[in-house]
Enzyme design. Structure first.
Site, PDB file in Angstrom:
ATOM      1  N   GLU A   1      -9.582  -1.607  -2.936  1.00 24.95           N
ATOM      2  CA  GLU A   1      -8.150  -1.649  -2.628  1.00 24.95           C
ATOM      3  C   GLU A   1      -7.888  -1.336  -1.160  1.00 24.95           C
ATOM      4  O   GLU A   1      -7.007  -1.917  -0.538  1.00 24.95           O
ATOM      5  CB  GLU A   1      -7.391  -0.642  -3.506  1.00 24.95           C
ATOM      6  CG  GLU A   1      -7.442  -0.959  -4.988  1.00 24.95           C
ATOM      7  CD  GLU A   1      -6.684  -2.217  -5.332  1.00 24.95           C
ATOM      8  OE1 GLU A   1      -7.213  -3.312  -5.036  1.00 24.95           O
ATOM      9  OE2 GLU A   1      -5.584  -2.111  -5.882  1.00 24.95           O
TER      10      GLU A   1
ATOM     11  N   THR B   1       1.336  -7.371   1.500  1.00 27.09           N
ATOM     12  CA  THR B   1       1.506  -5.987   1.029  1.00 27.09           C
ATOM     13  C   THR B   1       1.864  -5.077   2.197  1.00 27.09           C
ATOM     14  O   THR B   1       2.733  -4.207   2.093  1.00 27.09           O
ATOM     15  CB  THR B   1       0.211  -5.478   0.370  1.00 27.09           C
ATOM     16  OG1 THR B   1      -0.114  -6.362  -0.697  1.00 27.09           O
ATOM     17  CG2 THR B   1       0.387  -4.086  -0.199  1.00 27.09           C
TER      18      THR B   1
END
Lengths: 308, 308
Positions: free
Chosen positions: B130, B183
């Protein structure tokens, strides 16, 4: 013939439970006010007796009186009520003294009238007592006093109260160091803004606390009893707070925090024995500092206000 | 002889569930990556095949590769692994594409090594994937991909993951309008400070959501799916968001919000029929606007990553 008088017990409550600031409260089993509510023909509300504390008995200056008037205003009953209040909870101690009197009054009146109002309406009436006491019509002491157990105020607009079951072995220890903190003062020192990062920690912990209560996971309850936002500020007003907290946890408490807006400090424990050890540890600090205190060890009250 | 190869399914996930920003995620049953992980004598990690998406296959640029290297670094195994990734989840769609690949890789490796690592360690390894994908080592997609159901990240330091059971009739509808939101951009527009008042609303709602899930109270789930902090800001980046949300709710959804950092939008419903009606309502908006979309209707996945 329907009862025209009820003798009731209305429990003390812990609000602002750590990460549950303004939303989470719990009722206690062994501390609470006793009241007698009498249905009478004469209109209006009268406080006919008040023992245990020096508090106003004029209806519009008494929290039970004001809460009762709120109920009467919405009722089609054209008589009135007399209220006797025997205070066992000290006003200003931070364990829901005003909420107990307000909630007890409206609950008993509703019973005597044949329960015309659903519980959520009773919360709203009792909140008027809270408005008188602290300037803010908060629900987080009233709701657990009424429903028992833990209660979550999910939302104020619209008012949405979620009763949360309490794990069977959960006990509370509450110590009240006899210093004065005004709710309005302890509200004033709070910041109106917080960081998003602290907010995320707080809702992570509140989620964990609700999950811990419902899954009866005592360790999770303990890990979640953390407050990054309010406790660091308000605890400054409570002498010895940090030491009381660390000693309570050393004695076996799951967690520890400020009850309401203080000065009382609560701790939760698994089982009565641990709760008593925690009480001894907390007392030790105030004996050393030389501040008078009351201490309560209580199982969580699961039924709320009840007849005696 | 122990298996030296595993073929697995690793589910897509919804993170940042309304009031659960940064802490609450859930796994989906009908969307996920398929992977084959092979234990080999040659040291290191190699991505030997990648289908379905145009993503890097160099180990240190691939999320599964990076997560696998994190595991290898803590392991006393002196061989390596080959990874085939068959992406069914679109990268950048907001339903945990990178988390699925990272989590699948480390879970399968751990199985092939005889499970030397506990689940929480696997979460930490997958979080390195991540970090590569978004710059932030977040756990709120990885945790549900691994455990299934809902997961609460109660705390990051120390990392504490609480699996939350999903009510049996809870279904998700997810629509992915094919626009690009990075993001990092959607994180940049968030404010670093919030009001205490908004914070209180958010943790009240998160408490309600956790209670609703555990008490299987679908109405409470719906009332709690409210986000006063992030959604009002991020939804600006998603064309048609307000209309998709209101039409989803009109079609019977319990609640609706942004999946991850978007652009996907999720809705929860009680039962498959309602979830399908909600899908039809959501599609209608993007057909009218003229934006391409994918839509998924899925039961909540309760077991997490699994062998095929």
């Amino acid at each position: 013939m329907a009862a025209s008088e009820l003798k009731i017990f209305c429990p003390a409550t812990i609000a602002n439970i750590s990460c549950g600031f303004d939303v989470l409260g719990v009722a206690l089993d062994s501390v609470g006010d006793e009241m007698i509510i009498r249905k009478v023909a004469e209109k209006g509300i009268r406080i006919t007796k008040l023992t245990g504390q020096d508090l106003p008995t004029e209806t519009h200056l008494n929290v039970a009186g004001v809460a009762g008037l709120a109920l009467l205003g919405e009722s089609d009953y054209d008589g009135g009520f007399e209220i006797e209040i025997h205070k066992k909870i000290k006003a200003g101690s931070g364990i829901g003294s005003s909420a107990a009197s307000s909630t007890g009054a409206v609950w008993a009146m509703n019973e005597l009238l044949g329960t015309p109002f659903p519980p959520l309406e009773l919360v709203k009436f009792a909140m008027e007592g809270e408005r008188l006491a602290s300037g803010v019509a908060h629900a987080d002491n009233v709701a657990p006093a009424l429903f028992g157990g833990f209660t979550l105020v999910r939302s104020y607009e619209p008012l949405d109260i979620v009763p949360i079951a309490s794990p069977p072995q959960l006990w509370a220890t509450v110590i009240h160091p006899q210093i004065e903190i005004r709710t309005s003062d302890s509200r004033k020192i709070l910041k109106t803004n917080i960081t998003l990062a602290d907010g995320i920690k707080q809702w992570g912990n509140l989620g964990g606390l609700i999950a811990g209560l419902l899954m009866e996971d005592y360790d999770l309850i303990g890990r979640s009893l953390t407050d990054h936002i309010v406790e660091p500020i308000r605890s400054i007003l409570i002498p010895g707070f940090d030491k009381v907290k660390s000693d309570a946890i050393s004695a076996g408490a799951l967690g520890c925090g400020i009850s309401g807006s203080g000065p009382s400090i609560f701790a939760f424990s698994k089982g009565e024995d641990t709760a008593k050890k925690v009480a001894a540890a907390m007392k030790g600090i105030y004996q050393k500092i030389g501040i008078e205190y009351d201490v309560h060890v209580s199982k969580v009250n699961v039924e709320g206000v009840r007849t005696l």
